[in-house]
Design an enzyme around this catalytic site. Structure first.
Site, PDB file in Angstrom:
ATOM      1  N   CYS A 107       7.593   2.946  -3.917  1.00 53.23           N
ATOM      2  CA  CYS A 107       8.150   3.337  -2.557  1.00 53.23           C
ATOM      3  C   CYS A 107       8.328   1.882  -1.804  1.00 53.23           C
ATOM      4  O   CYS A 107       7.491   1.514  -1.745  1.00 53.23           O
ATOM      5  CB  CYS A 107       7.566   4.310  -2.154  1.00 53.23           C
ATOM      6  SG  CYS A 107       8.185   5.177  -0.832  1.00 53.23           S
ATOM      7  N   ASP A 112       7.726   1.895   0.769  1.00 56.18           N
ATOM      8  CA  ASP A 112       6.777   2.572   2.383  1.00 56.18           C
ATOM      9  C   ASP A 112       5.837   1.014   2.943  1.00 56.18           C
ATOM     10  O   ASP A 112       5.672   0.288   1.470  1.00 56.18           O
ATOM     11  CB  ASP A 112       6.281   3.650   2.076  1.00 56.18           C
ATOM     12  CG  ASP A 112       5.156   4.095   3.313  1.00 56.18           C
ATOM     13  OD1 ASP A 112       4.158   3.125   3.800  1.00 56.18           O
ATOM     14  OD2 ASP A 112       5.685   5.240   3.710  1.00 56.18           O
ATOM     15  N   ARG A 126       3.303   0.665   3.958  1.00 59.71           N
ATOM     16  CA  ARG A 126       2.156   0.583   3.908  1.00 59.71           C
ATOM     17  C   ARG A 126       1.537   0.457   2.490  1.00 59.71           C
ATOM     18  O   ARG A 126       0.458   0.833   1.891  1.00 59.71           O
ATOM     19  CB  ARG A 126       1.522   2.234   4.453  1.00 59.71           C
ATOM     20  CG  ARG A 126       1.986   2.373   5.600  1.00 59.71           C
ATOM     21  CD  ARG A 126       0.993   4.033   6.191  1.00 59.71           C
ATOM     22  NE  ARG A 126       2.733   4.617   5.486  1.00 59.71           N
ATOM     23  CZ  ARG A 126       2.436   5.705   5.272  1.00 59.71           C
ATOM     24  NH1 ARG A 126       1.543   6.444   6.201  1.00 59.71           N
ATOM     25  NH2 ARG A 126       3.905   6.581   4.706  1.00 59.71           N
ATOM     26  N   HIS A 143       3.132   7.985  -3.651  1.00 64.69           N
ATOM     27  CA  HIS A 143       1.765   7.758  -2.899  1.00 64.69           C
ATOM     28  C   HIS A 143       1.946   8.660  -2.233  1.00 64.69           C
ATOM     29  O   HIS A 143       2.736   9.104  -1.979  1.00 64.69           O
ATOM     30  CB  HIS A 143       2.011   6.309  -1.680  1.00 64.69           C
ATOM     31  CG  HIS A 143       3.248   6.597  -1.434  1.00 64.69           C
ATOM     32  ND1 HIS A 143       3.454   7.053   0.721  1.00 64.69           N
ATOM     33  CD2 HIS A 143       4.616   5.789  -1.230  1.00 64.69           C
ATOM     34  CE1 HIS A 143       4.255   6.257   0.931  1.00 64.69           C
ATOM     35  NE2 HIS A 143       4.962   6.776  -0.111  1.00 64.69           N
ATOM     36  N   CYS A 173       4.184  10.622   1.893  1.00 63.32           N
ATOM     37  CA  CYS A 173       5.328  10.058   1.336  1.00 63.32           C
ATOM     38  C   CYS A 173       6.664  10.380   1.898  1.00 63.32           C
ATOM     39  O   CYS A 173       6.623  11.722   1.866  1.00 63.32           O
ATOM     40  CB  CYS A 173       6.121   9.989  -0.161  1.00 63.32           C
ATOM     41  SG  CYS A 173       7.648   9.030  -0.508  1.00 63.32           S
TER      42      CYS A 173
END
Length: 305
Positions: A108, A110, A112, A164, A167
């Protein structure tokens, strides 16, 4: 030549000044660049301190926030580069020789989720592709190109499909349509995850806790993407030629504790069983070919740990 430089000043009504660089000698240009910064106000001249070439680059990169923007990234990069060279003087020379990664990471986007560092890997160890909600749809040219190059050219032996917790992309897929401007492409992208949600709706709705239900959907989506990867031409043909490699691993990164774990085997089996039951006329998914290490003994279909 003429170069215009816009500089921040405490003086009001600043205007831009054109600076002439004399190029008769190399040193002339360097001296001119060191004298280039000043601002003019309605009340007179406000002298500005001279800046080095490096400071001028950082100054041009600044955005509305003086301490942020590209300047921060460039300074961090310089420190990182120096740190790497101090630890290993030949580090970047070795990087120039080429790459031979063992892992291909499909994860992903993302912010983080730091792909290499969370797995303790270094540059050169892993070929990385990221998008919203770690999707690997068969129609996506980018994903297919990554697989063809990563598996077919670089020879990656392990494909890591990593979702994760929390999400946002998977959560957004549970909403029929996202409202707002400039979201048409996002809604199109999320359509594939919405199809996953619909395909497993009865099971997902049997989970009373909303947080656990979202987590199950996140993991099921990882398994669905693993199947998409397994069905690509390059992965199928490479496995036939190289005795089962590349292996495909469905993983989950827990943002709350920083740990990576395999997707729960009972969810892997549930997804594969659903494909075999409902899509057998199109293709048959062999669990041993998608997840070679999947142990199916004593796995209850409806078990959620």
């Amino acid at each position: 030549m003429f170069l215009r430089s816009t500089l921040s000043s405490l003086c009001s009504h600043t205007v831009r000044s054109s600076l002439v660089f004399h190029t008769t000698t190399p040193s002339a240009g360097l001296h001119a660049s060191a004298r280039c910064n000043h601002a003019v106000s309605a009340s007179g001249l406000c002298a500005m301190p001279a800046k080095t070439a490096k400071e001028a680059i950082y100054d041009q990169s600044k955005g509305p926030e003086e301490s942020g923007g590209l300047a921060k990234v460039l300074k961090n990069n310089e420190a990182w580069s120096e740190q790497k060279k101090a630890a290993d003087p030949s580090y970047f020379k070795d990087m120039e020789k080429g790459q031979k990664p063992t892992y291909l990471y499909l994860g992903c986007a993302d912010s983080r989720v730091p792909a290499e560092s969370l797995m303790g890997l270094q540059p050169g160890d892993m070929f990385v592709h990221r998008n919203i909600a770690n999707m690997c749809p068969s129609w996506d040219v980018s994903v297919n190109a990554i697989l063809q190059f990563g598996v077919g050219v670089l020879g990656c032996k392990h494909i890591l499909v990593c979702g994760h917790t929390n999400c946002g992309g998977v959560h957004a897929s549970t909403i029929p349509t996202l409202e707002g401007k400039n979201l048409s492409a996002v809604n199109t992208w999320l359509r594939t995850i919405r199809d996953v949600n619909r395909a497993h709706a009865d099971f997902l709705m049997s989970i009373p806790d909303e947080k656990e239900r979202l987590l199950a959907l996140i993991e099921i989506n990882v398994v669905e993407q693993c199947i998409n990867v397994a069905l690509t031409d390059v992965v199928k043909s490479t496995r036939e030629e190289k005795g089962g490699y590349p292996h495909i691993h469905g993983l989950l990164y827990d943002i709350g504790n920083g740990l990576v774990r395999p997707v729960r085997p009972e969810l892997k089996k549930r997804v594969i069983d659903a494909h075999q039951e409902h899509a057998h006329r199109i293709f048959s998914v062999d669990p041993s070919s998608v997840f070679p290490n999947l142990k199916q003994n004593n796995i209850k279909k409806n078990e959620i740990k």
